[in-house]
Scaffold this motif. Sequence first.
Motif, mmCIF file in Angstrom:
data_model
loop_
_atom_site.group_PDB
_atom_site.id
_atom_site.type_symbol
_atom_site.label_atom_id
_atom_site.label_comp_id
_atom_site.label_asym_id
_atom_site.label_seq_id
_atom_site.Cartn_x
_atom_site.Cartn_y
_atom_site.Cartn_z
ATOM 1 N N UNK A 92 0.856 -1.183 0.000
ATOM 2 C CA UNK A 92 0.000 0.000 0.000
ATOM 3 C C UNK A 92 0.897 1.240 0.000
ATOM 4 N N UNK A 93 0.538 2.218 -0.854
ATOM 5 C CA UNK A 93 1.274 3.487 -0.907
ATOM 6 C C UNK A 93 0.280 4.634 -0.932
ATOM 7 N N UNK A 94 0.717 5.779 -0.449
ATOM 8 C CA UNK A 94 -0.074 7.008 -0.537
ATOM 9 C C UNK A 94 0.586 7.888 -1.584
ATOM 10 N N UNK A 95 -0.195 8.384 -2.536
ATOM 11 C CA UNK A 95 0.342 9.238 -3.588
ATOM 12 C C UNK A 95 -0.517 10.488 -3.725
ATOM 13 N N UNK A 96 0.051 11.488 -4.359
ATOM 14 C CA UNK A 96 -0.683 12.709 -4.679
ATOM 15 C C UNK A 96 -0.773 12.799 -6.195
ATOM 16 N N UNK A 98 -3.208 15.027 -9.523
ATOM 17 C CA UNK A 98 -4.238 16.007 -9.865
ATOM 18 C C UNK A 98 -5.608 15.343 -9.820
ATOM 19 N N UNK A 99 -6.575 16.050 -9.247
ATOM 20 C CA UNK A 99 -7.894 15.465 -9.093
ATOM 21 C C UNK A 99 -8.570 15.172 -10.428
ATOM 22 N N UNK A 100 -8.262 15.965 -11.470
ATOM 23 C CA UNK A 100 -8.875 15.690 -12.767
ATOM 24 C C UNK A 100 -8.314 14.416 -13.384
ATOM 25 N N UNK A 101 -7.037 14.131 -13.135
ATOM 26 C CA UNK A 101 -6.446 12.875 -13.625
ATOM 27 C C UNK A 101 -7.076 11.704 -12.886
ATOM 28 N N UNK A 102 -7.221 11.831 -11.582
ATOM 29 C CA UNK A 102 -7.851 10.770 -10.796
ATOM 30 C C UNK A 102 -9.290 10.531 -11.256
ATOM 31 N N UNK A 103 -10.019 11.586 -11.524
ATOM 32 C CA UNK A 103 -11.407 11.439 -11.993
ATOM 33 C C UNK A 103 -11.453 10.736 -13.346
ATOM 34 N N UNK A 104 -10.502 11.073 -14.233
ATOM 35 C CA UNK A 104 -10.458 10.408 -15.542
ATOM 36 C C UNK A 104 -10.153 8.924 -15.383
ATOM 37 N N UNK A 105 -9.254 8.584 -14.477
ATOM 38 C CA UNK A 105 -8.936 7.166 -14.220
ATOM 39 C C UNK A 105 -10.172 6.447 -13.693
ATOM 40 N N UNK A 106 -10.869 7.074 -12.759
ATOM 41 C CA UNK A 106 -12.072 6.461 -12.171
ATOM 42 C C UNK A 106 -13.140 6.174 -13.233
ATOM 43 N N UNK A 107 -13.210 7.036 -14.270
ATOM 44 C CA UNK A 107 -14.214 6.830 -15.325
ATOM 45 C C UNK A 107 -13.893 5.633 -16.206
ATOM 46 N N UNK A 108 -12.622 5.308 -16.392
ATOM 47 C CA UNK A 108 -12.264 4.255 -17.353
ATOM 48 C C UNK A 108 -11.790 2.956 -16.716
ATOM 49 N N UNK A 109 -11.426 2.992 -15.446
ATOM 50 C CA UNK A 109 -10.812 1.810 -14.827
ATOM 51 C C UNK A 109 -11.768 1.110 -13.870
ATOM 52 N N UNK A 110 -11.780 -0.202 -13.956
ATOM 53 C CA UNK A 110 -12.530 -0.992 -12.978
ATOM 54 C C UNK A 110 -11.775 -1.065 -11.654
ATOM 55 N N UNK A 111 -10.430 -1.040 -11.767
ATOM 56 C CA UNK A 111 -9.570 -1.179 -10.602
ATOM 57 C C UNK A 111 -8.485 -0.105 -10.698
ATOM 58 N N UNK A 113 -6.007 0.808 -8.713
ATOM 59 C CA UNK A 113 -4.638 0.358 -8.400
ATOM 60 C C UNK A 113 -4.038 -0.417 -9.565
ATOM 61 N N UNK A 114 -4.821 -1.298 -10.164
ATOM 62 C CA UNK A 114 -4.316 -2.081 -11.292
ATOM 63 C C UNK A 114 -4.035 -1.185 -12.485
ATOM 64 N N UNK A 115 -4.889 -0.211 -12.706
ATOM 65 C CA UNK A 115 -4.685 0.743 -13.802
ATOM 66 C C UNK A 115 -3.360 1.479 -13.624
ATOM 67 N N UNK A 116 -3.114 2.001 -12.434
ATOM 68 C CA UNK A 116 -1.870 2.727 -12.173
ATOM 69 C C UNK A 116 -0.658 1.805 -12.260
ATOM 70 N N UNK A 117 -0.798 0.587 -11.784
ATOM 71 C CA UNK A 117 0.284 -0.395 -11.871
ATOM 72 C C UNK A 117 0.614 -0.696 -13.333
#
Length: 130
Positions: A92-96, A98-111, A113-117
């Motif tokens: 487990x890691x904590x990262x910072x 941009x909220x718009x990048x995180x929102x875009x990831x949430x729209x396209x990724x089921x997971x 953590x796996x998407x970022x990995x």
Amino acid sequence: MTNLYFPAIIERGAEGFGVFFPDLPGCVSAGATLQATARHAEEALFLHLSGMAEDGQPVPTPSDMDAIAHDPDIDEVCRILVRAELPGRKVRVNIMMDEDVLAAIERVADNRSQFLNDAARAALAARRAA
């Protein structure tokens, strides 16, 4: 990460070349040229082993290339060793970010953590290739 080298057999096909891994039934790919086929083999191996890890299946020990019998029904062109990086223990890691990048990831990724990995692995592979 642990590296393993799996033997792969490249065969001539009707529209180019195919590649398969004797140790991993169902792990196959293809390409128009030998070079493309070899590159696709690495991607196929990565995806296959990732799926095995997600399903909790053990990764087999790669065979010695010399121990794999020749099949007279296959138009074998060559044999290659394909490197695989086995996934390590998840931490487990904590990262910072941009909220718009995180929102875009949430729209396209089921997971997330796996998407970022997967994105990090792709970026690392691109840097190694450069």
